[in-house]
Scaffold this motif. Structure first.
Motif, PDB file in Angstrom:
ATOM      1  N   ASP A  53      14.043  44.018 -23.653  1.00 55.55           N
ATOM      2  CA  ASP A  53      13.779  42.819 -22.855  1.00 55.55           C
ATOM      3  C   ASP A  53      13.893  43.113 -21.361  1.00 55.55           C
ATOM      4  O   ASP A  53      13.069  42.659 -20.563  1.00 55.55           O
ATOM      5  CB  ASP A  53      14.750  41.698 -23.231  1.00 55.55           C
ATOM      6  CG  ASP A  53      14.461  41.107 -24.606  1.00 55.55           C
ATOM      7  OD1 ASP A  53      13.368  41.363 -25.147  1.00 55.55           O
ATOM      8  OD2 ASP A  53      15.334  40.395 -25.133  1.00 55.55           O
ATOM      9  N   VAL A  54      14.921  43.869 -20.980  1.00 59.21           N
ATOM     10  CA  VAL A  54      15.122  44.190 -19.564  1.00 59.21           C
ATOM     11  C   VAL A  54      14.022  45.122 -19.073  1.00 59.21           C
ATOM     12  O   VAL A  54      13.425  44.894 -18.008  1.00 59.21           O
ATOM     13  CB  VAL A  54      16.510  44.814 -19.331  1.00 59.21           C
ATOM     14  CG1 VAL A  54      16.673  45.200 -17.860  1.00 59.21           C
ATOM     15  CG2 VAL A  54      17.602  43.855 -19.745  1.00 59.21           C
ATOM     16  N   ASN A  55      13.742  46.172 -19.827  1.00 68.58           N
ATOM     17  CA  ASN A  55      12.695  47.103 -19.416  1.00 68.58           C
ATOM     18  C   ASN A  55      11.352  46.404 -19.290  1.00 68.58           C
ATOM     19  O   ASN A  55      10.592  46.651 -18.346  1.00 68.58           O
ATOM     20  CB  ASN A  55      12.596  48.257 -20.413  1.00 68.58           C
ATOM     21  CG  ASN A  55      13.712  49.271 -20.247  1.00 68.58           C
ATOM     22  OD1 ASN A  55      14.477  49.207 -19.294  1.00 68.58           O
ATOM     23  ND2 ASN A  55      13.797  50.213 -21.173  1.00 68.58           N
ATOM     24  N   ALA A  56      11.050  45.514 -20.219  1.00 69.27           N
ATOM     25  CA  ALA A  56       9.789  44.774 -20.166  1.00 69.27           C
ATOM     26  C   ALA A  56       9.739  43.897 -18.913  1.00 69.27           C
ATOM     27  O   ALA A  56       8.708  43.846 -18.226  1.00 69.27           O
ATOM     28  CB  ALA A  56       9.623  43.921 -21.417  1.00 69.27           C
ATOM     29  N   ALA A  57      10.835  43.206 -18.590  1.00 66.75           N
ATOM     30  CA  ALA A  57      10.861  42.332 -17.413  1.00 66.75           C
ATOM     31  C   ALA A  57      10.668  43.133 -16.133  1.00 66.75           C
ATOM     32  O   ALA A  57       9.976  42.684 -15.199  1.00 66.75           O
ATOM     33  CB  ALA A  57      12.180  41.567 -17.364  1.00 66.75           C
TER      34      ALA A  57
END
Length: 374
Positions: free
Chosen positions: A156-160
């Motif tokens: 989720d963090v990497n995607a954001a």
């Protein structure tokens, strides 16, 4: 030294594929534009610091560039901390000016791995290649895997991070990759080395960038139109190869930022916009946590509080970063920090007064931090 030196001018070439151009030619173009942006004559420059090109290392490269530019700098040379070199060179220039060793410094970087050699990025790293560890991305993937093991899923963090960079890059007419990214597109992106997907990895790019550094006092005397004060800087280095590190999830970024924040007299809460070295998304995640923006393992909280796009909790890489603007190592992030402080970014953060910039080299071996203000 808080505010004693300023970035007086910035310049860059086109990014992406720039065929038929040597690194000397690219450096000269960026330096010429930086000098013109500062509104000074070339003859005022008496220092030249340049990062060694990654794609083709050359002896006495700084002197070769100075000769091509018809400069006779009394201070300067070539510096190599990988991607951390650029901010470190700016810091060296500021300290040399303060010490009276020079008055006006050019700091420059050029490389052409997209149309030249990519060997530096693809080469094996020591004896570990015998066991299948080859290329830079494999080292970052190992670090990302350990981080996920210790602190939970990082998708989720990497995607954001990737989505924000690509959104900002799409708004930047000079970006190499202007294609917005959705979460579905990110999830469908193929693995490069698991757990890193293609959209977690930076671009491979030709290009150059340069800045002019001088004292704030000289900038006032010369009537520089838009000088940006350097409030703080710092660096940190580790000599340990990745397999020998006691903790793969800890780098020298925290020490580098601590020095820069102390010089600037600021804290993470005072930062309005960040330009964070994003060779891979895991680098951004670990850097922001090391800088103190959130406790370790809690950067995912930022997504719930607005995320990394302009208008979010911490606008990030507002020209697209290495993931979208250009994969060249780091000086472009400083240029965007300057534009944010001038109010001229294509993804301007309203009312931004302080900007933090990070640079990193190797496989999280080196780190440098810069804080800019108004």
């Amino acid at each position: 030294m808080r505010g004693k030196a300023v970035i007086a001018g910035i310049g860059q070439t086109a990014f992406g594929k720039v065929p038929g151009r040597s690194t000397i030619s690219l450096n000269i173009e960026a330096c010429r534009k930086a000098v013109a942006d500062a509104g000074i004559e070339k003859g005022a420059v008496d220092a030249l610091l340049v990062k060694v090109p990654t794609s083709r290392v050359e002896m006495m490269y700084g002197q070769t560039l100075a000769e091509a530019m018809q400069l006779r700098p009394r201070f300067g040379g070539v510096f190599d901390q990988g991607g951390a070199s650029n901010i470190s060179m700016i810091a060296i220039a500021a300290m040399a000016i303060e010490a009276g060793q020079c008055e006006v410094a050019l700091v420059s970087l050029a490389d052409n791995p997209r149309t030249g050699s990519r060997h530096a990025y693809e080469k094996v790293w020591g004896d570990d290649a015998d066991f299948g560890w080859s290329s830079v991305v494999a080292g970052y993937a190992m670090i990302a895997r350990r981080y996920a093991h210790d602190y939970g899923n990082i998708d989720d963090v990497n995607a954001a991070i990737a989505i924000a960079a690509r959104k900002h890059g799409a708004a930047n007419p000079n970006a190499q990759l202007k294609l917005p990214l959705t979460r579905d597109m990110y999830d469908q992106s193929p693995w490069v080395v698991e757990p890193l997907r293609r959209d977690d990895c930076c671009l491979v790019s030709d290009g150059a960038a340069a800045v002019v550094v001088m004292s704030a006092e000289r900038a006032r005397k010369l009537g520089i139109k838009a000088p940006v004060p350097i409030l703080g800087f710092g660096q940190g280095n580790t000599s340990d190869a990745v397999p020998l590190r006691e903790d793969l999830t800890t780098t020298m970024a925290g020490g580098s930022a601590k020095t820069a924040f102390a010089m600037a007299g600021l804290k993470p809460k005072d930062i309005d916009v960040a330009q964070i070295y994003d060779c891979f998304t895991i680098t951004v995640l670990m850097t922001l946590e090391a800088y103190g923006f959130t406790p370790k393992g809690r950067l995912r909280d930022f997504i719930e509080e607005g995320g990394f796009e302009v208008g979010g909790k911490l606008p990030l890489n507002t020209s697209g970063g290495l993931l979208s603007e250009t994969g060249m190592p780091g000086l472009q992030l400083v240029l965007e920090g300057v534009r944010q402080m001038r109010g001229t970014s294509t993804s301007q953060v309203p009312g931004a007064r302080n900007c933090i910039v990070s640079n990193q080299g190797g496989i999280m071996h080196t780190h440098s931090t810069l804080i800019l203000g108004q």
